[in-house]
Each structure stands twice: as structure tokens, then as C-alpha cells.
Design a protein around this motif. Structure first.
Motif, PDB file in Angstrom:
ATOM      1  N   UNK A  50      65.965  72.807  28.914  1.00  0.00           N
ATOM      2  CA  UNK A  50      64.712  73.518  28.645  1.00  0.00           C
ATOM      3  C   UNK A  50      64.579  74.729  29.566  1.00  0.00           C
ATOM      4  N   UNK A  51      64.922  74.579  30.853  1.00  0.00           N
ATOM      5  CA  UNK A  51      64.809  75.693  31.792  1.00  0.00           C
ATOM      6  C   UNK A  51      65.777  76.809  31.408  1.00  0.00           C
ATOM      7  N   UNK A  52      66.975  76.455  30.980  1.00  0.00           N
ATOM      8  CA  UNK A  52      67.917  77.483  30.507  1.00  0.00           C
ATOM      9  C   UNK A  52      67.326  78.248  29.325  1.00  0.00           C
ATOM     10  N   UNK A  53      66.686  77.527  28.423  1.00  0.00           N
ATOM     11  CA  UNK A  53      66.036  78.165  27.278  1.00  0.00           C
ATOM     12  C   UNK A  53      64.904  79.078  27.734  1.00  0.00           C
ATOM     13  N   UNK A  54      64.145  78.644  28.731  1.00  0.00           N
ATOM     14  CA  UNK A  54      63.040  79.461  29.246  1.00  0.00           C
ATOM     15  C   UNK A  54      63.549  80.732  29.931  1.00  0.00           C
ATOM     16  N   UNK A  55      64.700  80.635  30.598  1.00  0.00           N
ATOM     17  CA  UNK A  55      65.287  81.831  31.200  1.00  0.00           C
ATOM     18  C   UNK A  55      65.705  82.831  30.128  1.00  0.00           C
ATOM     19  N   UNK A  56      66.230  82.327  29.038  1.00  0.00           N
ATOM     20  CA  UNK A  56      66.560  83.204  27.905  1.00  0.00           C
ATOM     21  C   UNK A  56      65.315  83.888  27.373  1.00  0.00           C
ATOM     22  N   UNK A  57      64.242  83.105  27.230  1.00  0.00           N
ATOM     23  CA  UNK A  57      62.993  83.655  26.700  1.00  0.00           C
ATOM     24  C   UNK A  57      62.418  84.706  27.643  1.00  0.00           C
ATOM     25  N   UNK A  58      62.455  84.443  28.938  1.00  0.00           N
ATOM     26  CA  UNK A  58      61.991  85.417  29.924  1.00  0.00           C
ATOM     27  C   UNK A  58      62.812  86.696  29.855  1.00  0.00           C
ATOM     28  N   UNK A  59      64.124  86.538  29.796  1.00  0.00           N
ATOM     29  CA  UNK A  59      65.008  87.698  29.739  1.00  0.00           C
ATOM     30  C   UNK A  59      64.703  88.562  28.524  1.00  0.00           C
ATOM     31  N   UNK A  60      64.440  87.929  27.402  1.00  0.00           N
ATOM     32  CA  UNK A  60      64.135  88.666  26.175  1.00  0.00           C
ATOM     33  C   UNK A  60      62.792  89.383  26.281  1.00  0.00           C
ATOM     34  N   UNK A  61      61.781  88.692  26.794  1.00  0.00           N
ATOM     35  CA  UNK A  61      60.441  89.270  26.872  1.00  0.00           C
ATOM     36  C   UNK A  61      60.398  90.447  27.849  1.00  0.00           C
ATOM     37  N   UNK A  62      61.194  90.368  28.916  1.00  0.00           N
ATOM     38  CA  UNK A  62      61.200  91.414  29.944  1.00  0.00           C
ATOM     39  C   UNK A  62      62.391  92.369  29.781  1.00  0.00           C
ATOM     40  N   UNK A  63      63.016  92.393  28.641  1.00  0.00           N
ATOM     41  CA  UNK A  63      64.245  93.165  28.468  1.00  0.00           C
ATOM     42  C   UNK A  63      64.055  94.670  28.615  1.00  0.00           C
ATOM     43  N   UNK A  64      62.819  95.142  28.420  1.00  0.00           N
ATOM     44  CA  UNK A  64      62.565  96.581  28.467  1.00  0.00           C
ATOM     45  C   UNK A  64      62.116  97.074  29.841  1.00  0.00           C
ATOM     46  N   UNK A  65      62.061  96.204  30.843  1.00  0.00           N
ATOM     47  CA  UNK A  65      61.604  96.624  32.163  1.00  0.00           C
ATOM     48  C   UNK A  65      62.804  96.956  33.042  1.00  0.00           C
ATOM     49  N   UNK A  66      62.617  97.796  34.062  1.00  0.00           N
ATOM     50  CA  UNK A  66      63.717  98.071  35.000  1.00  0.00           C
ATOM     51  C   UNK A  66      64.158  96.800  35.703  1.00  0.00           C
TER      52      UNK A  66
END
Length: 334
Positions: free
Chosen positions: A151-167
Motif C-alpha cells: 500500500x505504501x509503495x502505491x501511495x508513493x506512486x500516487x504522490x509522485x503522480x500528483x506532484x509531477x509538475x513541481x520542481x
């Protein structure tokens, strides 16, 4: 021989900038709760949800008083901030009051990071650090007791996607507490994080309890060196790493014997940062340091400028009067 002045505290300081005015710290930890939904090996023996939470009105008062000066609010220290029912209200309040150049951050075990909460955090530009202590399910769940590795690995993927446009400077980070149970996995943890889209990683040594502390040896230093090399080669940000491991100091891209340096171990944390516990107790730094006062019946500024605080500022660098927790502090190469 040359002076060695690099330390882990300076690494952290580089991410948030300097003070606006000496009347207030540049970085303020507000430990909104000490409750947690996990019982990680190095933290506690059991899950603790007992209402040890900072009252909302005290939280708002602290923000009101300090918002014109603080450059970084960390809404965590010993507990899990997302467990609070009014967590979003607190994030909303601090974000509405803070300076435009102030960063708000949380550190979380990730188990409550729903898609909706991740979107909320991104909307408010909250910097998110996820504790991540194993490269496989067995190791991770043995340390992070009560967590679910997949689940945590999945959440890291979700975070990475949501924040993909930030520096990269603002992108989510994992932090690994290096200890006996995972010290041979640090490089694999970095590889896994990279595969999940994570662009930042920090890591530090667990020193207590002693039975869990990493074994300080050449293999550990090599593991850290190889991890740092992987992070650099893959355009990730290595935000925090141990500047001192045993009798070796980080120099360039590897560890070198302390015999080659004059080491500055002076602590300046009590002049630029502070930590406020859920019950209003004010401590010298995020590592505890020592108790300086309480803000329930005083303003933070009164505590910050108190006789007790100034005495402790002197004590942290006094061989005779140094608080116990300061003597082996990794943040200042001690």
C-alpha cells in the motif's frame, strides 16, 4: 589538515533559508500530536491513540504569533499528523497565515494518504516526507509494525503522480531510518523509490534504542556511498545523509578518516529553530535537546527570550553543562 564544518543540520537548513529576524526562529516544529497508528520498532512498543493532541486554539495562537517570521513549519515530530480529525483545518489555517516564502511540511508513515488527501496536500503546496524503511515487504513491515508495504509503495506512486509538475525541490521525499535491520538495503531502497517516481531521498542513523542501532563498519559506509552515487546518477536530490559515521566524515563523494580534519561540533540549533510539543512544552530542537519552557501561559517570544532558554543556548556547547541528548547528537557530528 583543514576544518570540517559540514553537518546534517546545515543540510536541512539549506532547504529552508535563513531567519527573517532573531526575535523568532526560521524553522518551527509543531508536534500537533504524539498519537500514532503504527508501532515502529525504533519509536514505540504499541499503537498509541490517547488524545495527546495540541488544542486547536493553541495551534492557531502559535501560528498567529510566528507567521510573519517563520520560514518553515514542520507539523510533526513524534506522532502521525494525518491521524487528526481536524488535520485539514490545521493545514488550511497555517497556509492561510504564513509568509509566501514559508514552506509547510509533514512527515508521515503514509498509511492514511488517500487519493483525496494527497490532492489536498498538493493544492496547499505541502511538502510531504514519507518514512520508508525497507526494500521488501518482510523488512519494511518488521520495522514499520502495522504498515502495509504494498500500500505504501502505491501511495508513493500516487504522490509522485500528483506532484509531477513541481520542481524537484518541492517534490515528495522518502526518509529512511538506517538501523540494523535495513542497513544492507539502503541502495535497494533508493532504487525502489526511483522506480516509484520519487525524486528526493534522505536518510540518517538510528542511535536509540541501542539494540536497533546500525552496526558502524566499512560495509555501512560503502552502502551509503553507493546509495549517494545512485541518487546523483539518477538526477535525484540527496537531501539528508550522515555526515559522520563512526570515525569517518563525508568528504566529496565518500567517507574520510576524522584524523584528516579539525571538526567543528558547535551547535547553533537553539538560535534558529525550536520544537513545540502537543502540550505546549518548548524544546531546543527537533531532537529534543532540553526543555526550555511552555507556551500555555506565555507567548512563544517570551519563552524564546527567557533566561532559561539563553542558559540552555550556552549549555549545548559546554562540556560541563551540556544536556544529555546533546552529547551524541548526529546533527552536529558529535
Amino acid at each position: 589538515m583543514k576544518f570540517y564544518t559540514n553537518n546534517s543540520f546545515a543540510q536541512m537548513q539549506a532547504c529552508f533559508g535563513g531567519q527573517i529576524a532573531p526575535d523568532y526562529p526560521y524553522k518551527l516544529y509543531i508536534d500537533v500530536t504524539q498519537d500514532c497508528n503504527l508501532s515502529c520498532k525504533m519509536c514505540r512498543d504499541k499503537i498509541e491513540i490517547s488524545g495527546r493532541t495540541m488544542p486547536y486554539d493553541l495551534f492557531c495562537r502559535l501560528i498567529d504569533e510566528t507567521a510573519d517570521y517563520v520560514r518553515s513549519y514542520s507539523l510533526f515530530n513524534w506522532g502521525e499528523p494525518t491521524i487528526l480529525k481536524d488535520f485539514r483545518d490545521r493545514i488550511g489555517y497555517v497556509c492561510s497565515q504564513k509568509r509566501t516564502d514559508c514552506k509547510v511540511e509533514i512527515s508521515t508513515n503514509g498509511m492514511l494518504l488517500t487519493d483525496d488527501l494527497i490532492a489536498f496536500l498538493r493544492e496547499h503546496n505541502v511538502f510531504v516526507i514519507v518514512s520508508f524503511d525497507g526494500a521488501d515487504k518482510k523488512t519494511f513491515e518488521d520495522i514499520r509494525r502495522g504498515a502495509n508495504f504494498d500500500y505504501i509503495c502505491d501511495r508513493l506512486k500516487a504522490l509522485s503522480k500528483e506532484y509531477s509538475d513541481v520542481p524537484i525541490f518541492d517534490s515528495p521525499e522518502i526518509y529512511t531510518s538506517i538501523q540494523r535491520g535495513n542497513q544492507k538495503q539502503l541502495l535497494d531502497i533508493a532504487r525502489l523509490a526511483h522506480s516509484l517516481g520519487i525524486r528526493r531521498m534522505g536518510y540518517g542513523l538510528v542511535t536509540a534504542p541501542a539494540g536497533l542501532a546500525a552496526e558502524i563498519n566499512d560495509a555501512l559506509r560503502t552502502e551509503i556511498e553507493e546509495t549517494a552515487e545512485f541518487i546523483d546518477n539518477n538526477c535525484m536530490l540527496n537531501s539528508l545523509y550522515p555526515t559522520k559515521v563512526g570515525d569517518y566524515l563525508w568528504w566529496g563523494n565518500k567517507y574520510s578518516s576524522m584524523d584528516n580534519f579539525m571538526v567543528d561540533t558547535d551547535c547553533y540549533a537553539p538560535f534558529v529553530t525550536a520544537s513545540i510539543a502537543y502540550n505546549g512544552n518548548v524544546f531546543l530542537c527537533c531532537n529534543g535537546g532540553d526543555l526550555a519552557g511552555n507556551v500555555n501561559d506565555k507567548s512563544f517570544r517570551e519563552v524564546w527570550h527567557s533566561k532559561r532558554y539563553n542558559e540552555l543556548r550556552e549549555a549545548v556547547n559546554s562540556e560541563k553543562d551540556m544536556p544529555c541528548r546533546c552529547r551524541n547528537c548526529a546533527w552536529f557530528n558529535r
